[in-house]
Design a protein around this motif. Structure first.
Motif, PDB file in Angstrom:
ATOM      1  N   LEU A  11       0.834  -1.202   0.000  1.00  0.00           N
ATOM      2  CA  LEU A  11       0.000   0.000   0.000  1.00  0.00           C
ATOM      3  C   LEU A  11       0.868   1.251   0.000  1.00  0.00           C
ATOM      4  CD1 LEU A  11      -2.980   0.980   0.273  1.00  0.00           C
ATOM      5  CD2 LEU A  11      -2.516   1.262   2.673  1.00  0.00           C
ATOM      6  N   VAL A  14       2.199   1.915  -3.428  1.00  0.00           N
ATOM      7  CA  VAL A  14       1.157   2.491  -4.296  1.00  0.00           C
ATOM      8  C   VAL A  14       0.889   3.944  -3.917  1.00  0.00           C
ATOM      9  CG1 VAL A  14      -1.269   2.310  -4.964  1.00  0.00           C
ATOM     10  CG2 VAL A  14       0.097   0.270  -4.752  1.00  0.00           C
ATOM     11  N   MET A  15       0.878   4.215  -2.589  1.00  0.00           N
ATOM     12  CA  MET A  15       0.623   5.586  -2.116  1.00  0.00           C
ATOM     13  C   MET A  15       1.683   6.530  -2.641  1.00  0.00           C
ATOM     14  SD  MET A  15      -0.411   4.950   1.831  1.00  0.00           S
ATOM     15  CE  MET A  15      -0.163   6.597   2.419  1.00  0.00           C
ATOM     16  N   SER A  17       3.704   6.082  -5.229  1.00  0.00           N
ATOM     17  CA  SER A  17       3.662   6.238  -6.687  1.00  0.00           C
ATOM     18  C   SER A  17       2.493   7.102  -7.136  1.00  0.00           C
ATOM     19  CB  SER A  17       3.610   4.871  -7.374  1.00  0.00           C
ATOM     20  OG  SER A  17       2.454   4.213  -6.969  1.00  0.00           O
ATOM     21  N   SER A  18       1.349   6.966  -6.406  1.00  0.00           N
ATOM     22  CA  SER A  18       0.192   7.767  -6.831  1.00  0.00           C
ATOM     23  C   SER A  18       0.305   9.204  -6.359  1.00  0.00           C
ATOM     24  CB  SER A  18      -1.102   7.148  -6.319  1.00  0.00           C
ATOM     25  OG  SER A  18      -1.143   7.218  -4.925  1.00  0.00           O
ATOM     26  N   ALA A  19       1.015   9.406  -5.240  1.00  0.00           N
ATOM     27  CA  ALA A  19       1.118  10.765  -4.718  1.00  0.00           C
ATOM     28  C   ALA A  19       2.124  11.608  -5.498  1.00  0.00           C
ATOM     29  CB  ALA A  19       1.510  10.727  -3.251  1.00  0.00           C
ATOM     30  N   GLY A  21       2.557  11.926  -8.695  1.00  0.00           N
ATOM     31  CA  GLY A  21       1.800  12.690  -9.691  1.00  0.00           C
ATOM     32  C   GLY A  21       2.538  12.964 -10.973  1.00  0.00           C
ATOM     33  N   TRP A  22       1.907  12.687 -12.086  1.00  0.00           N
ATOM     34  CA  TRP A  22       2.455  13.014 -13.382  1.00  0.00           C
ATOM     35  C   TRP A  22       1.737  14.258 -13.886  1.00  0.00           C
ATOM     36  CZ3 TRP A  22       2.016   8.124 -11.534  1.00  0.00           C
ATOM     37  CH2 TRP A  22       3.130   7.291 -11.659  1.00  0.00           C
TER      38      TRP A  22
ATOM     39  N   TRP B  58      -5.429  11.617  -0.211  1.00  0.00           N
ATOM     40  CA  TRP B  58      -5.497  10.988   1.122  1.00  0.00           C
ATOM     41  C   TRP B  58      -6.238  11.881   2.107  1.00  0.00           C
ATOM     42  CZ3 TRP B  58      -4.691   6.119   0.700  1.00  0.00           C
ATOM     43  CH2 TRP B  58      -3.890   5.674  -0.343  1.00  0.00           C
ATOM     44  N   TYR B 129      -9.496  12.948 -10.077  1.00  0.00           N
ATOM     45  CA  TYR B 129      -8.170  12.858  -9.448  1.00  0.00           C
ATOM     46  C   TYR B 129      -7.309  11.761 -10.079  1.00  0.00           C
ATOM     47  CZ  TYR B 129      -4.518  12.685  -5.958  1.00  0.00           C
ATOM     48  OH  TYR B 129      -3.289  12.709  -5.347  1.00  0.00           O
ATOM     49  N   HIS B 133      -3.841  12.628 -12.000  1.00  0.00           N
ATOM     50  CA  HIS B 133      -2.576  12.198 -11.397  1.00  0.00           C
ATOM     51  C   HIS B 133      -2.105  10.861 -11.947  1.00  0.00           C
ATOM     52  CE1 HIS B 133      -3.939  15.376  -8.761  1.00  0.00           C
ATOM     53  NE2 HIS B 133      -2.680  15.522  -8.417  1.00  0.00           N
ATOM     54  N   ASP B 134      -2.712  10.459 -13.054  1.00  0.00           N
ATOM     55  CA  ASP B 134      -2.299   9.258 -13.774  1.00  0.00           C
ATOM     56  C   ASP B 134      -2.198   8.017 -12.880  1.00  0.00           C
ATOM     57  OD1 ASP B 134      -1.920   8.194 -16.222  1.00  0.00           O
ATOM     58  OD2 ASP B 134       0.233   8.550 -16.304  1.00  0.00           O
ATOM     59  N   VAL B 135      -3.196   7.828 -12.045  1.00  0.00           N
ATOM     60  CA  VAL B 135      -3.257   6.606 -11.241  1.00  0.00           C
ATOM     61  C   VAL B 135      -3.990   5.575 -12.104  1.00  0.00           C
ATOM     62  CG1 VAL B 135      -4.098   5.592  -9.080  1.00  0.00           C
ATOM     63  CG2 VAL B 135      -3.429   8.004  -9.138  1.00  0.00           C
ATOM     64  N   GLN B 139      -3.630   0.311 -10.049  1.00  0.00           N
ATOM     65  CA  GLN B 139      -3.101   0.993  -8.853  1.00  0.00           C
ATOM     66  C   GLN B 139      -4.239   1.377  -7.912  1.00  0.00           C
ATOM     67  OE1 GLN B 139      -0.833   4.159 -10.704  1.00  0.00           O
ATOM     68  NE2 GLN B 139       1.041   3.391  -9.800  1.00  0.00           N
TER      69      GLN B 139
END
Lengths: 128, 313
Positions: A11, A14-15, A17-19, A21-22, B58, B129, B133-135, B139
């Motif tokens: 987790l 993943v957090m 990598s997702s935080a 941001g691209w 989050w 979102y 943010h390309d999730v 993922q």
């Protein structure tokens, strides 16, 4: 406990990598219209995609069309179907098969050069 | 992984939160038809935080869970003194009031030249979102299951705590629990707040998974289903409601074996199970039996006397 630790670690990965941001991509806009076909509960949907900011037609996008019933979220999902590009730039066609008539939220998912989702609330009636 | 499968698994994960929320109240012996209201509050709150205020995801999820918990406290204070049918009706009335309030709720800001935010009956669109943010879908599914795993771990700890015992005591007999010194109202309020927060967290995930919410989503159908999941799957363990969700969304909905007749099959299943197994498939007795099987210790090593073939005196 090892499983719990592994779960927390995955987790965290993943957090992070997702935080990170691209860059924000293109915001897509879609016009969707669906017409009943000869077969019951089957609808032919025409989709016109454009860039919400510039208004330019979105071409070369992988388009998938699905539908969901708002009155029963996550159930009565229509298996998404791939749309085929039409003759004009930014136009796509897809045929969806619903479970019943009524109010549906049609989901247009874009993949490839543009990744986005557009949701349109539509009422599907039987062919007059 | 196939996108459709990812979508189904994500749906199962998200709806598990609202099922767990209803399950928590069922443990205390209360039937709530209104957990969808906290799911809605969590969804709108999380959406407002990320899509309108542009704050981190989050924070949005945390705000959704907190709003769900706070709303449950607000509803629990006057209603948890009611019992049985009165409580069930009160929760249903509250949930419908919330749904209608969301039909009237308009609060929009302009982001990148376009209005974003709840727009009454039209709903709240462009909660983008995960796209901004390309999730990826996978993922996001991992985030859902990570949080679900944490919630289940919380239930695992709860079942072994004094609070968990108090929940089940009240569920069995509130009067007897009170006679044993359990502060029934306070414990029930705690259960309601936790349940509201779990539903709120699920709502936040749902809003970001689907990118849109509308009041019609949060009608009584969702509440009845979330309640039914615990009753089908079983009240002996937190895996019970998850089993209920897997049976409904994973089996009946996704396989299409009963396409068009799903609701009839589902309703029939609930009715039959309530007669045959009133506390669901994974009821307390079965869970206890499984635990005993798993934790059964090997027989003690033979003593010297037994090895030598001597009769014990």
């Amino acid at each position: 406990m090892i499983a719990a630790r592994a779960l927390l670690l995955s987790l965290f990965v993943v957090m992070v990598s997702s935080a990170s941001g691209w860059a924000a991509g293109v915001k897509a806009k879609a016009e969707v219209s669906c017409a009943a076909t000869a077969k019951p509960l089957e609808y032919d949907c025409a989709i016109k995609l454009s860039d919400a900011r510039s208004g330019a037609a979105l071409t070369g996008v992988e388009v998938t069309v699905g539908a969901d019933m708002p009155s029963m979220p996550m159930a009565h999902n229509v298996k998404p179907v791939k749309a085929t590009p039409g003759s004009e730039p930014g136009t796509y066609r897809a045929q969806i098969k619903l479970e019943m008539h009524g109010d549906w939220a049609v989901k247009v998912d874009l993949a490839g050069p543009v990744r986005d989702r557009i949701v349109k609330s539509m009422r599907f009636e039987p062919k007059p | 992984m196939d996108d459709h499968l990812t979508g189904i698994l994500s749906n199962i994960g998200v709806i598990s939160f609202v099922a767990l929320s209803a399950y928590l109240l069922l443990l205390t012996g209360e039937i709530s038809f209104g957990q969808q209201a906290f799911f809605a509050i969590g969804a709108y709150t999380a959406g407002i935080v990320t899509a309108m205020w542009q704050l981190p995801f989050w924070l949005g999820l945390g705000a959704g869970a907190a709003a769900g918990g706070a709303a449950a406290l607000f509803v629990g204070l006057p209603t948890l003194r009611l019992h049985g049918l009165q409580f069930a009706i009160a929760t249903l009335a509250f949930a419908e009031a919330v749904r209608i309030l969301f039909e009237l709720f308009r609060y929009q800001v302009v982001r990148a030249g376009e209005p974003v935010g709840p727009n009454g009956i039209e709903g709240f669109r462009n909660i983008r979102y995960i796209f901004e943010h390309d999730v990826s879908a996978t993922q996001f599914m991992l985030i859902i299951y990570g949080l679900l795993g944490m919630t289940l771990f919380g239930f695992f700890l709860l079942e072994r705590s004094r609070l968990g015992v108090a929940f089940r005591m009240i569920g069995q007999d509130g009067l007897l629990a009170a006679a044993q010194g359990v502060p029934v109202f306070r414990v029930k309020l705690m259960a309601a707040c936790l349940a509201g927060a779990i539903a709120g967290l699920g709502g936040g995930l749902y809003a970001h998974l689907t990118t849109y919410v509308e009041p019609a989503i949060f009608d009584v159908m969702l509440g009845v289903h979330s309640l039914a999941y615990g009753l089908i799957g079983g009240l002996g363990t937190a895996f019970g409601p998850l089993l209920g969700v897997v049976i409904d969304i994973g089996l009946l909905e996704s396989t299409r074996w009963f396409a068009g007749y799903r609701m009839i099959v589902f309703g029939g299943l609930v009715a039959v199970l309530l007669i045959v197994r009133p506390r669901g498939l994974l009821d307390e007795r079965l869970v206890h039996r499984i635990r005993r099987l798993v934790s059964r210790r090997p027989p003690p090593a033979p003593t010297n006397a037994a090895v030598l073939g001597e009769e014990p005196s």
